[in-house]
Every structure is written in structure tokens, then in C-alpha cells.
Motif scaffolding. Structure first.
Motif, PDB file in Angstrom:
ATOM      1  N   LEU A  64      -0.635  15.547   7.666  1.00  0.00           N
ATOM      2  CA  LEU A  64      -1.404  16.709   8.100  1.00  0.00           C
ATOM      3  C   LEU A  64      -2.203  16.419   9.364  1.00  0.00           C
ATOM      4  O   LEU A  64      -2.259  17.248  10.279  1.00  0.00           O
ATOM      5  CB  LEU A  64      -2.349  17.158   6.981  1.00  0.00           C
ATOM      6  CG  LEU A  64      -3.371  18.256   7.341  1.00  0.00           C
ATOM      7  CD1 LEU A  64      -2.647  19.570   7.611  1.00  0.00           C
ATOM      8  CD2 LEU A  64      -4.397  18.408   6.229  1.00  0.00           C
ATOM      9  N   LEU A  65      -2.823  15.239   9.425  1.00  0.00           N
ATOM     10  CA  LEU A  65      -3.772  14.953  10.493  1.00  0.00           C
ATOM     11  C   LEU A  65      -3.143  14.368  11.756  1.00  0.00           C
ATOM     12  O   LEU A  65      -3.606  14.662  12.860  1.00  0.00           O
ATOM     13  CB  LEU A  65      -4.861  13.999   9.978  1.00  0.00           C
ATOM     14  CG  LEU A  65      -5.760  14.549   8.862  1.00  0.00           C
ATOM     15  CD1 LEU A  65      -6.776  13.499   8.440  1.00  0.00           C
ATOM     16  CD2 LEU A  65      -6.468  15.823   9.310  1.00  0.00           C
ATOM     17  N   ASN A 110      -3.278   2.860   5.681  1.00  0.00           N
ATOM     18  CA  ASN A 110      -3.738   2.775   7.063  1.00  0.00           C
ATOM     19  C   ASN A 110      -2.636   3.279   7.987  1.00  0.00           C
ATOM     20  O   ASN A 110      -1.455   3.015   7.756  1.00  0.00           O
ATOM     21  CB  ASN A 110      -4.060   1.329   7.450  1.00  0.00           C
ATOM     22  CG  ASN A 110      -5.504   0.957   7.160  1.00  0.00           C
ATOM     23  OD1 ASN A 110      -6.285   1.767   6.653  1.00  0.00           O
ATOM     24  ND2 ASN A 110      -5.875  -0.267   7.474  1.00  0.00           N
ATOM     25  N   ALA A 111      -3.033   3.979   9.024  1.00  0.00           N
ATOM     26  CA  ALA A 111      -2.067   4.476  10.002  1.00  0.00           C
ATOM     27  C   ALA A 111      -2.697   4.474  11.387  1.00  0.00           C
ATOM     28  O   ALA A 111      -3.920   4.592  11.527  1.00  0.00           O
ATOM     29  CB  ALA A 111      -1.595   5.883   9.644  1.00  0.00           C
ATOM     30  N   VAL A 112      -1.866   4.330  12.407  1.00  0.00           N
ATOM     31  CA  VAL A 112      -2.306   4.486  13.790  1.00  0.00           C
ATOM     32  C   VAL A 112      -1.470   5.597  14.408  1.00  0.00           C
ATOM     33  O   VAL A 112      -0.273   5.709  14.153  1.00  0.00           O
ATOM     34  CB  VAL A 112      -2.170   3.181  14.591  1.00  0.00           C
ATOM     35  CG1 VAL A 112      -3.157   2.144  14.096  1.00  0.00           C
ATOM     36  CG2 VAL A 112      -0.755   2.617  14.505  1.00  0.00           C
ATOM     37  N   ASP A 119      -5.962   8.911  20.694  1.00  0.00           N
ATOM     38  CA  ASP A 119      -5.478   7.826  19.844  1.00  0.00           C
ATOM     39  C   ASP A 119      -6.533   7.497  18.793  1.00  0.00           C
ATOM     40  O   ASP A 119      -7.728   7.363  19.117  1.00  0.00           O
ATOM     41  CB  ASP A 119      -5.186   6.575  20.680  1.00  0.00           C
ATOM     42  CG  ASP A 119      -4.006   6.766  21.609  1.00  0.00           C
ATOM     43  OD1 ASP A 119      -2.952   7.217  21.138  1.00  0.00           O
ATOM     44  OD2 ASP A 119      -4.144   6.471  22.818  1.00  0.00           O
ATOM     45  N   VAL A 120      -6.105   7.345  17.542  1.00  0.00           N
ATOM     46  CA  VAL A 120      -7.047   7.073  16.451  1.00  0.00           C
ATOM     47  C   VAL A 120      -6.473   6.043  15.486  1.00  0.00           C
ATOM     48  O   VAL A 120      -5.267   5.794  15.449  1.00  0.00           O
ATOM     49  CB  VAL A 120      -7.386   8.357  15.655  1.00  0.00           C
ATOM     50  CG1 VAL A 120      -8.070   9.381  16.534  1.00  0.00           C
ATOM     51  CG2 VAL A 120      -6.147   8.933  14.997  1.00  0.00           C
ATOM     52  N   VAL A 121      -7.378   5.456  14.719  1.00  0.00           N
ATOM     53  CA  VAL A 121      -7.021   4.640  13.554  1.00  0.00           C
ATOM     54  C   VAL A 121      -7.461   5.425  12.329  1.00  0.00           C
ATOM     55  O   VAL A 121      -8.596   5.910  12.265  1.00  0.00           O
ATOM     56  CB  VAL A 121      -7.721   3.268  13.600  1.00  0.00           C
ATOM     57  CG1 VAL A 121      -7.350   2.446  12.371  1.00  0.00           C
ATOM     58  CG2 VAL A 121      -7.364   2.515  14.880  1.00  0.00           C
ATOM     59  N   LEU A 122      -6.556   5.567  11.358  1.00  0.00           N
ATOM     60  CA  LEU A 122      -6.821   6.415  10.185  1.00  0.00           C
ATOM     61  C   LEU A 122      -6.645   5.630   8.896  1.00  0.00           C
ATOM     62  O   LEU A 122      -5.623   4.960   8.697  1.00  0.00           O
ATOM     63  CB  LEU A 122      -5.859   7.607  10.196  1.00  0.00           C
ATOM     64  CG  LEU A 122      -5.928   8.586   9.024  1.00  0.00           C
ATOM     65  CD1 LEU A 122      -7.262   9.325   9.008  1.00  0.00           C
ATOM     66  CD2 LEU A 122      -4.768   9.589   9.102  1.00  0.00           C
ATOM     67  N   SER A 123      -7.641   5.700   8.022  1.00  0.00           N
ATOM     68  CA  SER A 123      -7.552   5.145   6.666  1.00  0.00           C
ATOM     69  C   SER A 123      -7.707   6.292   5.671  1.00  0.00           C
ATOM     70  O   SER A 123      -8.676   7.056   5.771  1.00  0.00           O
ATOM     71  CB  SER A 123      -8.646   4.108   6.407  1.00  0.00           C
ATOM     72  OG  SER A 123      -8.293   2.840   6.895  1.00  0.00           O
ATOM     73  N   ILE A 158     -11.980   7.684   8.323  1.00  0.00           N
ATOM     74  CA  ILE A 158     -11.712   7.292   6.935  1.00  0.00           C
ATOM     75  C   ILE A 158     -11.832   8.533   6.061  1.00  0.00           C
ATOM     76  O   ILE A 158     -12.839   9.249   6.107  1.00  0.00           O
ATOM     77  CB  ILE A 158     -12.694   6.217   6.436  1.00  0.00           C
ATOM     78  CG1 ILE A 158     -12.585   4.947   7.290  1.00  0.00           C
ATOM     79  CG2 ILE A 158     -12.389   5.868   4.971  1.00  0.00           C
ATOM     80  CD1 ILE A 158     -13.577   3.853   6.886  1.00  0.00           C
ATOM     81  N   VAL A 159     -10.785   8.794   5.273  1.00  0.00           N
ATOM     82  CA  VAL A 159     -10.790   9.908   4.323  1.00  0.00           C
ATOM     83  C   VAL A 159     -11.002   9.335   2.929  1.00  0.00           C
ATOM     84  O   VAL A 159     -10.152   8.588   2.425  1.00  0.00           O
ATOM     85  CB  VAL A 159      -9.477  10.710   4.378  1.00  0.00           C
ATOM     86  CG1 VAL A 159      -9.545  11.897   3.426  1.00  0.00           C
ATOM     87  CG2 VAL A 159      -9.185  11.178   5.800  1.00  0.00           C
ATOM     88  N   SER A 160     -12.111   9.655   2.309  1.00  0.00           N
ATOM     89  CA  SER A 160     -12.463   9.094   1.008  1.00  0.00           C
ATOM     90  C   SER A 160     -12.051  10.022  -0.126  1.00  0.00           C
ATOM     91  O   SER A 160     -12.208  11.245  -0.036  1.00  0.00           O
ATOM     92  CB  SER A 160     -13.972   8.837   0.921  1.00  0.00           C
ATOM     93  OG  SER A 160     -14.384   7.922   1.903  1.00  0.00           O
ATOM     94  N   ALA A 161     -11.531   9.428  -1.187  1.00  0.00           N
ATOM     95  CA  ALA A 161     -11.236  10.125  -2.443  1.00  0.00           C
ATOM     96  C   ALA A 161     -11.274   9.053  -3.518  1.00  0.00           C
ATOM     97  O   ALA A 161     -10.293   8.332  -3.712  1.00  0.00           O
ATOM     98  CB  ALA A 161      -9.873  10.804  -2.398  1.00  0.00           C
ATOM     99  N   SER A 162     -12.395   8.919  -4.192  1.00  0.00           N
ATOM    100  CA  SER A 162     -12.573   7.737  -5.033  1.00  0.00           C
ATOM    101  C   SER A 162     -13.615   7.950  -6.117  1.00  0.00           C
ATOM    102  O   SER A 162     -14.600   8.673  -5.927  1.00  0.00           O
ATOM    103  CB  SER A 162     -13.000   6.556  -4.146  1.00  0.00           C
ATOM    104  OG  SER A 162     -13.275   5.412  -4.914  1.00  0.00           O
ATOM    105  N   GLY A 163     -13.393   7.272  -7.224  1.00  0.00           N
ATOM    106  CA  GLY A 163     -14.385   7.239  -8.287  1.00  0.00           C
ATOM    107  C   GLY A 163     -15.384   6.119  -8.117  1.00  0.00           C
ATOM    108  O   GLY A 163     -16.341   6.008  -8.882  1.00  0.00           O
ATOM    109  N   GLY A 164     -15.160   5.247  -7.101  1.00  0.00           N
ATOM    110  CA  GLY A 164     -16.107   4.159  -6.843  1.00  0.00           C
ATOM    111  C   GLY A 164     -15.447   2.800  -6.886  1.00  0.00           C
ATOM    112  O   GLY A 164     -14.231   2.661  -6.743  1.00  0.00           O
TER     113      GLY A 164
END
Length: 285
Positions: A64-65, A110-112, A119-123, A158-164
Motif C-alpha cells: 500500500l505504502l 523491513n523494506a526499502v 526514498d524511505v526505509v520502512l518497518s 515504522i508501522v506498529s501493530a503489537s501487544g507489547g
């Protein structure tokens, strides 16, 4: 061929044309309506009636991004079992099941690549992998994304989706909070942009570290974000929490977020923001 036969004045489909509807409909958690699954999928996993954002997996998020031609990196890291942990079943078995379910080695990609002309670095975290929990591999993968941003001076998202933090790895998991935060402090010293995107849910050690350290902290609509969950907080303070507590809109209203951005608008929002952050506004215009 006759598709239906009559039996006792009832029309019954024959066995070779059995009508199957199971799995074709989804009950929306937002409007409580039953929605055709294909309509939700065509709308980026967003309810077309009320705008409720369903969970979006990490690979979908990258596609998507980023513009076509992006590269996945740091995909070879695999979690170990330093504590030989076992609760309902051994941690090693949980890892294997999650790897089979998601097709990933751990709860991160991780993606570039590029967002528009930047230009970006994506996690991107994967909630489907043991609740997106952060163990040593997630921490190391994000640390490598930070190092890549420092080396190239390209913005980090950084795209977060986490319980911790991942309890099965004990202190090795908790160490990642300081490790990643220290790397982000280096990025801040070098004035390299970092954007944090929080999705539903973002909790625990992830919220307590990198997800709240962005130069810009944004979230999807309705995302549940916090350290401890609302039920735990209510039981601790013995008070009823305000309506919408810990939802992204509540956090925006109280100054904990900079923006709430719908999924369909996220890429355009990031492109405009990154051009401003990197000084490319005049080039784009």
C-alpha cells in the motif's frame, strides 16, 4: 442441467451445486452490520458503511505504502528459544505455527523503496505473528532499519501493530526497548526524519519505546493505543474510564498524537509530509 429439484414442495439445490456462503460475509465491529467480505477487501480492509478499520497484514501494508519496485530486506533473522519457554505449549512450537500462518520468520518486515518521489526505509509489524509481540528479532530488525536510515540519511517509517514485549523471551525482549530507542536518539541527533504510525492495537513495550518517539506520531482511526489495557487500568484505579479512552481520536484530542489518518489517505499524507521534512516541497510543486 437442472440446478434445483422439488421435494415436498420445497426447492432443494442438488449436491453438485451446493450453495456455500460461509466465510463470504463479515460482521463489522464498528456498525455491527453484516458486510460482504469482497467489499471490505476492495476497500483496503475498511468497512464501506462506517469506516471501521479491520486489521491489515504487513505485506499488504508494504504494498500500500511503497511504489512498485521496493525491496524486502533483513528477512533472514529467526527467533531462538533462550529460556526454553513453555506455557500452554512450547515456545518453539508457537514460533513454527506463526511462521506457517504468516509466511514470515517473525513479526516484522523491513523494506526499502519510495513513497512518491522520496526514498524511505520502512518497518512494518505483523500482528498475526504471536500478536505482533516484540522479541529479539523484532528489535534487531528495527535496529537494522535505523542503521540503514543513518547510513543513507533516508527517512524511517515504522508501522506498529503489537501487544507489547514478547514474554517468552524475558529480559532479551525488554532489552529491545532501550536498544531501538537509543538508535532513534542517534537519528534525532543527525536530524533524519522518523515517522511513527500506530495501528490497532499498539500496546505495552512497543508504545513505551519506539512507537511514541516519532518526529510525527500518527494513527489510523479507532486504533487502540496504550501501555496497559483499559480493563487492567479500570481494575487498578477502580474507576470507570472515559468513553473512547485509549482510542486514537481520544489521544489526538489530549495531545498524545499529531494526526489521525484514514488508511486510504495514508500514502498521500506521508508523501506530502516527507516532501516537507526532506525539503522537496519546491521540487514537487
Amino acid at each position: 442441467m437442472t440446478w434445483f429439484k422439488r421435494d415436498d414442495n420445497e426447492i432443494i439445490p442438488p449436491d453438485d451445486h451446493e450453495v456455500r456462503t460461509e466465510g463470504l460475509w463479515i460482521k463489522c465491529e464498528g456498525c455491527r452490520k453484516t458486510v460482504w467480505k469482497a467489499d471490505i477487501e476492495a476497500n483496503l480492509q475498511v468497512c464501506p458503511n462506517c469506516g471501521h478499520h479491520f486489521k491489515f497484514n504487513a505485506r499488504q501494508r508494504v504494498e500500500l505504502l511503497l511504489e512498485p519496485g521496493y525491496e524486502l530486506v533483513d528477512m533472514d533473522l529467526v527467533s531462538t528459544d533462550p529460556l526454553e519457554f513453555c506455557d500452554l505449549k512450547p515456545y518453539k512450537e508457537q514460533l513454527k505455527a506463526a511462521q506457517k500462518k504468516t509466511g514470515l520468520n517473525d513479526a516484522i518486515i523491513n523494506a526499502v523503496g519510495r513513497i512518491d518521489d522520496v526514498d524511505v526505509v520502512l518497518s512494518v509489524m505483523e500482528y498475526g505473528f504471536i500478536g505482533g509481540s516484540m522479541g529479539a528479532v523484532v528489535g534487531e530488525t528495527i535496529a537494522r532499519a535505523v542503521d540503514r536510515s543513518l547510513a543513507t540519511r533516508n527517512p524511517l517509517i515504522i508501522v506498529s501493530a503489537s501487544g507489547g514485549a514478547r514474554m517468552m523471551e524475558g529480559i532479551a525482549s525488554l532489552m529491545q526497548l532501550a536498544k531501538v530507542s537509543a538508535g532513534l536518539a542517534r537519528m534525532d541527533d543527525e536530524k533524519i526524519p522518523y515517522i511513527s504510525i500506530m495501528t490497532d492495537p499498539t500496546f505495552g513495550g512497543v508504545t513505551a519505546s519506539f512507537s511514541m518517539l516519532g518526529d510525527l506520531n500518527i494513527a489510523e482511526p479507532g486504533a487502540l493505543i496504550g501501555f496497559a489495557g483499559p480493563r487492567v487500568i479500570e481494575q487498578t484505579i477502580r474507576q470507570k474510564l472515559p468513553e473512547g479512552f485509549q482510542r486514537s481520536e481520544f489521544l489526538l484530542e489530549h495531545g498524545f498524537l499529531d494526526a489521525v489518518v484514514p488508511r486510504k489517505e495514508m500514502k498521500a499524507y506521508l508523501a506530502e509530509t516527507l516532501r516537507w521534512m526532506t525539503g522537496k516541497v519546491s521540487q514537487a510543486s
